[in-house]
Design a protein around this motif. Structure first.
Motif, PDB file in Angstrom:
ATOM      1  N   HIS A   1       0.816  -1.224   0.000  1.00  0.00           N
ATOM      2  CA  HIS A   1       0.000   0.000   0.000  1.00  0.00           C
ATOM      3  C   HIS A   1       0.847   1.270   0.000  1.00  0.00           C
ATOM      4  O   HIS A   1       0.427   2.292   0.542  1.00  0.00           O
TER       5      HIS A   1
ATOM      6  N   GLU B   1      -5.741  -4.880  -1.049  1.00  0.00           N
ATOM      7  CA  GLU B   1      -5.699  -4.735  -2.512  1.00  0.00           C
ATOM      8  C   GLU B   1      -6.786  -5.678  -3.043  1.00  0.00           C
ATOM      9  O   GLU B   1      -6.674  -6.898  -2.879  1.00  0.00           O
TER      10      GLU B   1
ATOM     11  N   ASP C   1      -7.599  -0.506  -1.563  1.00  0.00           N
ATOM     12  CA  ASP C   1      -6.491   0.181  -2.204  1.00  0.00           C
ATOM     13  C   ASP C   1      -6.590  -0.134  -3.692  1.00  0.00           C
ATOM     14  O   ASP C   1      -6.144  -1.179  -4.162  1.00  0.00           O
TER      15      ASP C   1
ATOM     16  N   LYS D   1      -2.119   6.287 -10.010  1.00  0.00           N
ATOM     17  CA  LYS D   1      -1.697   5.684 -11.287  1.00  0.00           C
ATOM     18  C   LYS D   1      -2.604   6.087 -12.461  1.00  0.00           C
ATOM     19  O   LYS D   1      -2.541   7.218 -12.886  1.00  0.00           O
TER      20      LYS D   1
HETATM   21  N1  PMP Z   1      -0.880   0.889  -3.417  1.00  0.00           N
HETATM   22  C1  PMP Z   1      -0.629  -0.021  -4.373  1.00  0.00           C
HETATM   23  C2  PMP Z   1      -1.543  -1.192  -4.529  1.00  0.00           C
HETATM   24  C3  PMP Z   1       0.467   0.131  -5.211  1.00  0.00           C
HETATM   25  O1  PMP Z   1       0.744  -0.780  -6.148  1.00  0.00           O
HETATM   26  C4  PMP Z   1       1.284   1.281  -5.070  1.00  0.00           C
HETATM   27  C5  PMP Z   1       2.489   1.529  -5.972  1.00  0.00           C
HETATM   28  N2  PMP Z   1       2.958   0.511  -6.713  1.00  0.00           N
HETATM   29  C6  PMP Z   1       0.977   2.191  -4.048  1.00  0.00           C
HETATM   30  C7  PMP Z   1      -0.115   1.971  -3.256  1.00  0.00           C
HETATM   31  C8  PMP Z   1       1.829   3.404  -3.851  1.00  0.00           C
HETATM   32  O2  PMP Z   1       1.663   4.287  -4.891  1.00  0.00           O
HETATM   33  P1  PMP Z   1       2.782   5.374  -5.229  1.00  0.00           P
HETATM   34  O3  PMP Z   1       3.960   4.650  -5.786  1.00  0.00           O
HETATM   35  O4  PMP Z   1       2.107   6.296  -6.199  1.00  0.00           O
HETATM   36  O5  PMP Z   1       3.106   6.074  -3.941  1.00  0.00           O
END
Ligand code: PMP
Length: 459
Positions: A157, A214, A247, A275
């Motif tokens: 996360h 997730e 998430d 994203k």
């Molecule tokens: N949550 C999940 C499920 C992710 O895959 C990611 C990044 N890969 C994040 C949070 C964190 O996002 P960021 O890299 O934009 O901080």
């Protein structure tokens, strides 16, 4: 491959055709810790340095061309530099990048998130996925006036303190220094797919502010969820009046226009987004039920504003550039067409790669879902049709661990030599990938396995 290269090792071939990247790495090493700006971009002997990208491809400083399966760590469902997004961002650039004020774009961006993601009443923009989950957890704590959060082993996360426990096996040891013990006391780990364990945690503890997950499984597709787990999770958290946080930083707008919640028809209380949300620029959002999001609102009562409201500045929240890319991307994504293309490419590619694995009689498999897949390099099961449905039964620590680092490094360098930029543990497709890309990728995979065998790295 040239004939004199037949005796050279994969690493030698990789290094000799990437002189400029190697030189850049020497400079980077002096100034950036280990020369890396993101842990997963670290590569021994050195990473490639990219000069430009378009559609499904990117080119390094030595003019090598690659088909890209990183896709901006998941941000680029639409591929690199999709013309509509380039146009929107270029136009916006000339109109200003930061107003230190409100803009119509942020309203439009919020409206489209609200239209697409079914559980959302209100939206608040932040600047990354990490910030989105920080705020999601803070909202759950404010709303319940409780402290602890439950997270699942192997689920990722972002990199802030509360969610660092349980990121990598072995799960009893945190995968980073610098995290205070006091923080660890407030994050309870639960094994994935274990509804009984979660039930015990919720029954034995009356200080739980929220459960975060997730919603397609840990690391998008690496630790798949068992059928029906999300529904049971929703029922259980409802029974205990514990807010459920999805998430959807990766899954939002990738699994379906309305995210995993729309796909599975399971509604969380709070959703973290990033994203695809920001169309390839930095951006994130937290969104959810009105009575929870209320904790971000100003009220007439000064006491509420001083003591209850969550304090939330953030220089780049909903900045006009990210908002222009985000609005454009979400308008495109909303038809679902690009998602279907990316999913179909991933499925076709998985099938092709599994055929090559069969041909070489090695104990690998390629599994995944939606527009993501993973090459498992130590798979003990057979691969009869539908084997992917049983992946969740494999020990989740093993699934998450990845292969022998030497094998992974040589695989990555071998694939790069053959024109493919792909992590074995996590590959993503986009709507810009083509059937021709799949054919080239399959050939590169075949050639890389042959090279690994020749060098004795793979038996
Ligand atoms: N949550 C999940 C499920 C992710 O895959 C990611 C990044 N890969 C994040 C949070 C964190 O996002 P960021 O890299 O934009 O901080």
């Amino acid at each position: 491959m040239k004939s004199h290269e037949k005796t050279k090792s994969i690493i030698d071939i990789y290094s000799s055709s990437r002189k400029k990247s190697s030189e850049l790495y020497q400079r980077a090493y002096e100034i950036l810790p280990s020369g890396a700006t993101h842990d997963s971009r670290y590569l021994n002997p050195f990473p490639i340095y990219i000069e430009r990208a378009l559609g499904s491809k990117k080119w390094d400083v030595d003019e090598n061309e690659y088909i890209d399966y990183w896709m901006g760590h998941g941000a680029l469902l639409l591929g690199h530099s999709r013309p509509e997004i380039v146009k929107a961002v270029t136009n916006q650039m000339a109109k200003g990048t930061h107003y230190g004020g409100c803009s119509e774009l942020e309203v439009e961006w919020g409206e489209i998130v609200n239209k697409l993601i079914p559980s959302v009443d209100k939206v608040k923009f932040v600047s990354s996925g990490t910030e989105a989950t920080i705020m999601a957890i803070r909202l759950a704590r404010a709303f319940t006036d409780k402290n602890k959060i439950v997270k699942f082993e192997g689920h990722f996360h972002g990199w802030h303190d509360s969610v660092m426990p349980g990121v990598k096996p072995p799960y009893d040891k945190i995968a980073s220094s610098g995290i205070p013990d006091a923080v660890l006391e407030n994050t309870i780990l639960c094994p994935p797919n274990d509804i009984e364990a979660l039930s015990r945690i919720l029954e034995q503890n009356n200080d739980i502010a929220g459960v975060i997950i997730e919603p397609t499984g840990g690391s998008f597709i690496i630790l798949p969820l068992k059928d029906g787990f999300l529904k049971s999770l929703r029922e259980l958290t409802k029974k205990h009046s514990v807010p459920l946080i999805f998430d959807e930083v990766v899954t939002g707008f990738r699994v379906s226009p309305g995210g995993a919640q729309e796909y599975y028809n399971v509604m969380p209380d709070i959703t973290a987004l990033a994203k695809v949300l920001a169309g390839g620029l930095p951006g994130g959002a937290v969104a959810g039920r009105a009575d929870i999001m209320e904790y971000l609102e100003f009220k007439e009562d000064p006491k509420w504003n001083r003591y209850k409201k969550i304090y939330h500045p953030g220089t780049f929240n909903a900045n006009p550039l990210s908002a222009s890319a985000g609005v454009t991307a979400l308008n495109i994504v909303s038809s679902g067409e690009d998602i279907q293309i990316a999913n179909a490419i991933a499925k076709y590619l998985k099938d092709e790669l599994n055929k090559i694995i069969d041909k070489h009689s090695i104990n690998w498999c390629v599994y995944g879902q939606f527009s993501g897949f993973r090459i498992m390099m130590d798979y003990d099961g057979d691969r009869k049709p539908g084997f992917e449905n049983d992946i969740w039964r494999i020990d989740h620590a093993k699934l998450k661990k990845g292969a022998d680092p030497m094998l992974e490094t040589n695989f990555r360098c071998g694939m790069l030599i053959n024109g493919i930029d792909m992590m074995p543990s996590f590959a993503l497709t986009s709507s810009a990938h083509t059937e021709e890309d799949i054919d080239k990728t399959a050939k590169a995979f075949d050639a890389t396995i042959t090279m690994l065998k020749k060098e004795g790295i793979l038996k």
